[in-house]
Scaffold this active site. Structure first.
Site, PDB file in Angstrom:
ATOM      1  N   LYS A 107     -54.839  14.505   9.753  1.00  8.68           N
ATOM      2  CA  LYS A 107     -53.724  15.262   9.034  1.00  8.68           C
ATOM      3  C   LYS A 107     -54.543  16.641   8.540  1.00  8.68           C
ATOM      4  O   LYS A 107     -55.529  16.534   7.872  1.00  8.68           O
ATOM      5  CB  LYS A 107     -53.395  14.291   7.901  1.00  8.68           C
ATOM      6  CG  LYS A 107     -52.125  14.985   7.157  1.00  8.68           C
ATOM      7  CD  LYS A 107     -51.647  14.217   5.747  1.00  8.68           C
ATOM      8  CE  LYS A 107     -50.864  15.474   4.848  1.00  8.68           C
ATOM      9  NZ  LYS A 107     -50.981  15.120   3.727  1.00  8.68           N
ATOM     10  N   ALA A 194     -44.159  15.937   1.259  1.00  7.36           N
ATOM     11  CA  ALA A 194     -44.823  15.976  -0.021  1.00  7.36           C
ATOM     12  C   ALA A 194     -43.421  16.135  -0.749  1.00  7.36           C
ATOM     13  O   ALA A 194     -42.327  16.880  -0.401  1.00  7.36           O
ATOM     14  CB  ALA A 194     -45.677  17.318  -0.204  1.00  7.36           C
ATOM     15  N   GLY A 195     -43.513  15.772  -2.033  1.00  4.54           N
ATOM     16  CA  GLY A 195     -42.529  15.874  -3.355  1.00  4.54           C
ATOM     17  C   GLY A 195     -41.562  14.812  -3.176  1.00  4.54           C
ATOM     18  O   GLY A 195     -40.586  14.671  -4.098  1.00  4.54           O
ATOM     19  N   THR A 217     -47.860   9.592  -4.486  1.00  3.05           N
ATOM     20  CA  THR A 217     -47.558   9.634  -6.013  1.00  3.05           C
ATOM     21  C   THR A 217     -46.537   8.794  -6.361  1.00  3.05           C
ATOM     22  O   THR A 217     -46.668   7.706  -7.442  1.00  3.05           O
ATOM     23  CB  THR A 217     -47.292  11.096  -6.460  1.00  3.05           C
ATOM     24  OG1 THR A 217     -48.572  11.718  -6.052  1.00  3.05           O
ATOM     25  CG2 THR A 217     -47.218  10.932  -7.888  1.00  3.05           C
TER      26      THR A 217
END
Lengths: 265, 372
Positions: A107, A194-195, A217
């Site tokens: 990645k 992401a996010g 996360t």
């Protein structure tokens, strides 16, 4: 709790690089409390791809509880270059990762900005070209930039990993309009990276046509990461299954029977 | 004073904005009214923001004192020139011995510390120390006298990752009254160190005040926040760390101008976290084990453990005098186990040698080269 009893549609597999994945949920490892905690999350999520930061990995040091857990599983380890600031550093780290972790998969993350971890488009494209030449299976993290995604694809990226919103922000698919264009144009798998902060946002990514999502996360920081991993697994299945089934077109109006062309009948 | 004039409404707005309100909101969060009425709310927010950004990871490092020679006279420091203490500067063999002891304990991140004696600890000495340790430790930091930009560039090429340079106080009058002799008297040379580091493209800069030196500590913290904000905008590729050392007893000390209490320390920690979500916050072994445990969830990302603050303290010799007294004397392994028992992931290694191999002197990859 038995997490294995969730049905997975084995026929709907994801071809990525030279591998076939039955789970479209990829997991990041940076924020868990221990290798054991991550292990439970891996089990509950059903993931087959887990990304590990080279800067944290310590394959020879004996202190790496996360790596030592993953080595015993049938899971693709995806080393990442988190922390590098340019293409040159990324290429060095990639080569070390290949040697240390015995995998060509990578990645590619190049974020020169340590505050918001924004990916550097130019350097990411340069490094992708170089690493593809070196025989890597490159999955570049990038902005939700449709032109860049096509360029990365042409450079030989195995997938593109555009962001939904800033890393760790839990804000969901703020880049939605651009993700739609990327997905429409892509000839390689699109992984929203992401996010994504909640299961419904993961489902939405699949409803838009994404091929996979990467979550860290939202699981690691949850009060109950294992339960959250299960929730994401369900949401990924729901979103993907709904997408395959064919979503209806939305409309703000009721559709009356041909008020403008009725005269033709 | 700006900080003193902050109202409940200012604090509530700052909490609502969660850091997006800049230094004005920081002033509210560091104000007396925030301490009196909003500390628990600040702590809850700080905890949440820290977990979101850093997860459960807490990084561990150890200081390695190379020398206690110093040419400055500072009225709060054990290394001060006038102090009649045994002086010691480690030679290369001793550095390796000390480093070996730290490596055995598990450390991968080392902070090299010296006094400020450019005659004894010069650029060549620091360069050799870094070059010696670089193969064994992926992450090396220094806390030494301020240097020139070109000197930092040489050290960076030899494996230097981060530099800690505390202004001690941003109040010029107070600064002059505590720094009596030596190059450290030059307030501006010290203040501009972070700019020289930023221009040298260092990866991380550590800032901080020595709390206790200056009576108006809130204003000192406010200037530290300003300094951070200024640096972040200019040197956007660098990351930052903030420390909160409190003046503690040492030989030759004068009594602190103000005793920063635990409540104040908690407020500082939380205010800086809300101000900057990605800021590295560390709590030193100057603090007691009990307090360090309580501070952990409030924003801390980095801990030193099992520290010795005298040159040679780990393996070479124990006699030379320490810079300050350690309060938390638990071993790294005890700290490691404690962190695990509290649900944290103790991280020894957060950098890799491979990241240092790309020689900054060689040209970047160019599109031309790749089309060839």
């Amino acid at each position: 709790m038995n997490h294995k009893n969730i049905m997975v549609d084995q026929s709907d597999s994801l071809e990525l690089g030279d591998k076939t994945f039955h789970s479209r949920l990829f997991i990041g490892t940076g924020k868990f409390s221990s290798g054991e905690a991550l292990g439970e999350v891996v089990q509950a999520s059903g993931t087959q791809m887990v990304t590990v930061a080279m800067k944290r990995a310590n394959p020879s040091g004996g202190h790496d509880s996360i790596l030592s857990y993953l080595k015993d599983q049938d899971i693709q380890i995806l080393p990442n270059t988190s922390g590098v600031r340019n293409a040159k550093e990324a290429v060095f780290v990639a080569k070390m990762a290949r040697e240390a972790l015995q995998t060509n998969w990578l990645k590619l993350e190049i974020h020169p900005d340590p505050k918001y971890l924004m990916p550097d488009a130019g350097e990411t494209l340069l490094a992708t070209k170089e690493l593809v030449k070196e025989g890597f299976t490159v999955l570049p993290y990038c902005h939700a930039d449709p032109v860049l995604c096509k360029q990365l694809e042409e450079a030989g990226a195995a997938a593109v990993m555009p962001l939904g919103s800033p890393i760790g922000s839990n804000k969901g698919l703020e880049s939605r309009e651009f993700l739609k264009i990327i997905i429409e144009q892509a000839a390689v798998p699109v992984v929203i990276d992401a996010g994504i902060g909640k299961p419904s946002q993961a489902a939405e990514a699949f409803e838009l046509g994404a091929d996979a999502v990467l979550i860290n996360t939202a699981m690691a920081v949850s009060h109950d990461p294992v339960r959250m991993a299960k929730a994401f697994r369900l949401a990924v299945d729901a979103g993907r299954t709904g997408f395959i089934a064919g979503l209806g077109v939305t409309s703000n109006h009721a559709v009356p029977s041909s008020p403008l062309t009725g005269f033709l009948n | 004073m700006l900080v003193e004039s902050m109202t409940r409404q200012d604090v509530e707005l700052a909490l609502h904005r969660k850091g997006s309100g800049g230094v004005q909101d920081f002033a509210a969060l560091i104000s007396p009214v925030a301490s009196q009425e909003y500390l628990e709310q600040m702590a809850i927010l700080s905890n949440r923001l820290t977990e979101q950004r850093f997860g459960k990871a807490i990084r561990l490092f150890a200081p390695l004192y190379l020398s206690n020679e110093c040419n400055n006279v500072c009225d709060y420091c054990g290394f001060s020139l006038g102090n009649k203490i045994p002086r010691k500067t480690l030679n290369p063999a001793e550095i390796i011995k000390e480093a070996g002891a730290l490596k055995k304990k598990g450390f991968e991140h080392i902070l090299l510390v010296t006094g400020e004696s450019a005659q004894v600890v010069d650029l060549a000495y620091l360069k050799e120390a870094l070059a010696t340790l670089n193969p064994y430790f992926p992450n090396l930091s220094i806390e030494v006298q301020p240097l020139h930009q070109e000197e930092y560039e040489i050290l960076i090429a030899n494996g230097l990752q981060s530099v800690f340079v505390y202004q001690e106080t941003y109040d010029r009058t107070s600064y002059a009254s505590h720094h009596l002799k030596g190059k450290k008297r030059n307030f501006d040379w010290r203040l501009e160190t972070a700019d020289r580091l930023g221009r040298a493209k260092i990866k991380k800069i550590g800032l901080g005040c020595l709390y206790g030196l200056t009576k108006d500590w809130r204003t000192d913290a406010y200037f530290a926040a300003h300094h951070l904000s200024y640096l972040e905008k200019r040197y956007w590729q660098t990351s930052y760390s903030m420390s909160f050392p409190r003046l503690r007893p040492c030989e030759g000390e004068t009594a602190p101008a103000v005793a920063l209490n635990d409540r104040d320390l908690v407020q500082l920690l939380c205010a800086f976290r809300i101000f900057s979500h990605e800021l590295e916050l560390s709590i030193s072994t100057r603090e007691s084990s009990d307090l360090r445990e309580h501070l952990l969830p409030l924003g801390v990302t980095t801990l030193s453990a099992g520290s010795k603050t005298n040159p040679g303290g780990y393996a070479v010799e124990a006699e030379s005098l320490e810079q300050f007294e350690i309060s938390d004397d638990r071993s790294p392994q005890e700290i490691f186990k404690l962190l695990q028992s509290k649900g944290y992931d103790p991280v020894w290694k957060d950098w890799d040698h491979s990241y240092n191999l790309a020689d900054p002197k060689t040209p970047a990859l160019s599109p031309v080269e790749n089309h060839a």
